[in-house]
Design an enzyme around this catalytic site. Sequence first.
Site, PDB file in Angstrom:
ATOM      1  N   HIS A  78      -7.187  -0.788  10.199  1.00 54.17           N
ATOM      2  CA  HIS A  78      -7.062  -0.802  11.665  1.00 54.17           C
ATOM      3  C   HIS A  78      -7.878   0.338  12.263  1.00 54.17           C
ATOM      4  O   HIS A  78      -7.766   1.482  11.809  1.00 54.17           O
ATOM      5  CB  HIS A  78      -5.609  -0.559  12.089  1.00 54.17           C
ATOM      6  CG  HIS A  78      -4.652  -1.622  11.680  1.00 54.17           C
ATOM      7  ND1 HIS A  78      -4.188  -2.569  12.575  1.00 54.17           N
ATOM      8  CD2 HIS A  78      -4.055  -1.898  10.497  1.00 54.17           C
ATOM      9  CE1 HIS A  78      -3.323  -3.368  11.943  1.00 54.17           C
ATOM     10  NE2 HIS A  78      -3.225  -2.983  10.692  1.00 54.17           N
TER      11      HIS A  78
ATOM     12  N   HIS B  78      -7.166  -4.667   4.875  1.00 57.67           N
ATOM     13  CA  HIS B  78      -7.840  -4.459   6.156  1.00 57.67           C
ATOM     14  C   HIS B  78      -7.539  -3.064   6.670  1.00 57.67           C
ATOM     15  O   HIS B  78      -6.538  -2.451   6.282  1.00 57.67           O
ATOM     16  CB  HIS B  78      -7.419  -5.513   7.200  1.00 57.67           C
ATOM     17  CG  HIS B  78      -5.944  -5.573   7.405  1.00 57.67           C
ATOM     18  ND1 HIS B  78      -5.107  -6.274   6.559  1.00 57.67           N
ATOM     19  CD2 HIS B  78      -5.140  -5.015   8.341  1.00 57.67           C
ATOM     20  CE1 HIS B  78      -3.858  -6.148   6.965  1.00 57.67           C
ATOM     21  NE2 HIS B  78      -3.847  -5.372   8.043  1.00 57.67           N
TER      22      HIS B  78
HETATM   23  P1  AMP Z   1      -0.868  -5.203   9.110  1.00 56.98           P
HETATM   24  O1  AMP Z   1       0.493  -5.152   9.733  1.00 56.98           O
HETATM   25  O2  AMP Z   1      -1.425  -3.843   8.760  1.00 56.98           O
HETATM   26  O3  AMP Z   1      -0.914  -6.164   7.941  1.00 56.98           O
HETATM   27  O4  AMP Z   1      -1.832  -5.750  10.241  1.00 56.98           O
HETATM   28  C1  AMP Z   1      -2.058  -7.090  10.486  1.00 56.98           C
HETATM   29  C2  AMP Z   1      -2.722  -7.167  11.833  1.00 56.98           C
HETATM   30  O5  AMP Z   1      -3.402  -8.385  11.931  1.00 56.98           O
HETATM   31  C3  AMP Z   1      -1.753  -7.089  13.011  1.00 56.98           C
HETATM   32  O6  AMP Z   1      -2.099  -6.000  13.861  1.00 56.98           O
HETATM   33  C4  AMP Z   1      -1.926  -8.432  13.710  1.00 56.98           C
HETATM   34  O7  AMP Z   1      -1.855  -8.328  15.105  1.00 56.98           O
HETATM   35  C5  AMP Z   1      -3.319  -8.837  13.253  1.00 56.98           C
HETATM   36  N1  AMP Z   1      -3.568 -10.272  13.220  1.00 56.98           N
HETATM   37  C6  AMP Z   1      -2.819 -11.209  12.602  1.00 56.98           C
HETATM   38  N2  AMP Z   1      -3.376 -12.428  12.755  1.00 56.98           N
HETATM   39  C7  AMP Z   1      -4.514 -12.236  13.462  1.00 56.98           C
HETATM   40  C8  AMP Z   1      -5.524 -13.107  13.958  1.00 56.98           C
HETATM   41  N3  AMP Z   1      -5.484 -14.429  13.741  1.00 56.98           N
HETATM   42  N4  AMP Z   1      -6.554 -12.570  14.653  1.00 56.98           N
HETATM   43  C9  AMP Z   1      -6.600 -11.254  14.883  1.00 56.98           C
HETATM   44  N5  AMP Z   1      -5.676 -10.377  14.450  1.00 56.98           N
HETATM   45  C10 AMP Z   1      -4.636 -10.858  13.761  1.00 56.98           C
END
Ligand code: AMP
Length: 136
Positions: free
Chosen positions: A103, A101
């Site tokens: 950001h 993903h």
């Molecule tokens: P990363 O640390 O780059 O793997 O980012 C994962 C991101 O996913 C974090 O910023 C979390 O806040 C976000 N996240 C995790 N679960 C969910 C969810 N159910 N809905 C929306 N965002 C999420």
Amino acid sequence: MKKDDCIFCKLANGEIPTNTIYEDDDFRVFLDAAPATKGHCLIVPKEHFDNLEQLDDAVGAKVFPLARKMMKLLKEKLHWDGFNVVQNNGELAGQTVFHFHTHLIPRYEGDGQNFNMKSTSPAEGELAGVLNEIVS
Ligand code: AMP
Ligand code: ZN
């Protein structure tokens, strides 16, 4: 391909509701549940890839054009002053969800966030050594 126990597979494919700002055949873009700033969202492919290393080239080629499209939308609606695009791979690098993903983080004056990396001062010859390791 989807992965059965992957939360982002479920979110991207609409099996669990999200705050979606954009969707097409390949991606869903939804608001991060724990946003760094107002409008922080995630570009998530509908197909499962653990990380950038595993990402399919054809899907990957669509990420930056989509990021630009979302930047424009967020500029128009939220009037950001700056913008970070962040993509973490591996636990050490801050990846917590192991479905690729990207950001998108709008930045605002005084938002208190800081994504700047810490610079170092390489010793004489150090960069030449690194270059040699990489290209030899
Ligand atoms: P990363 O640390 O780059 O793997 O980012 C994962 C991101 O996913 C974090 O910023 C979390 O806040 C976000 N996240 C995790 N679960 C969910 C969810 N159910 N809905 C929306 N965002 C999420
Ligand atoms: Zn997945």
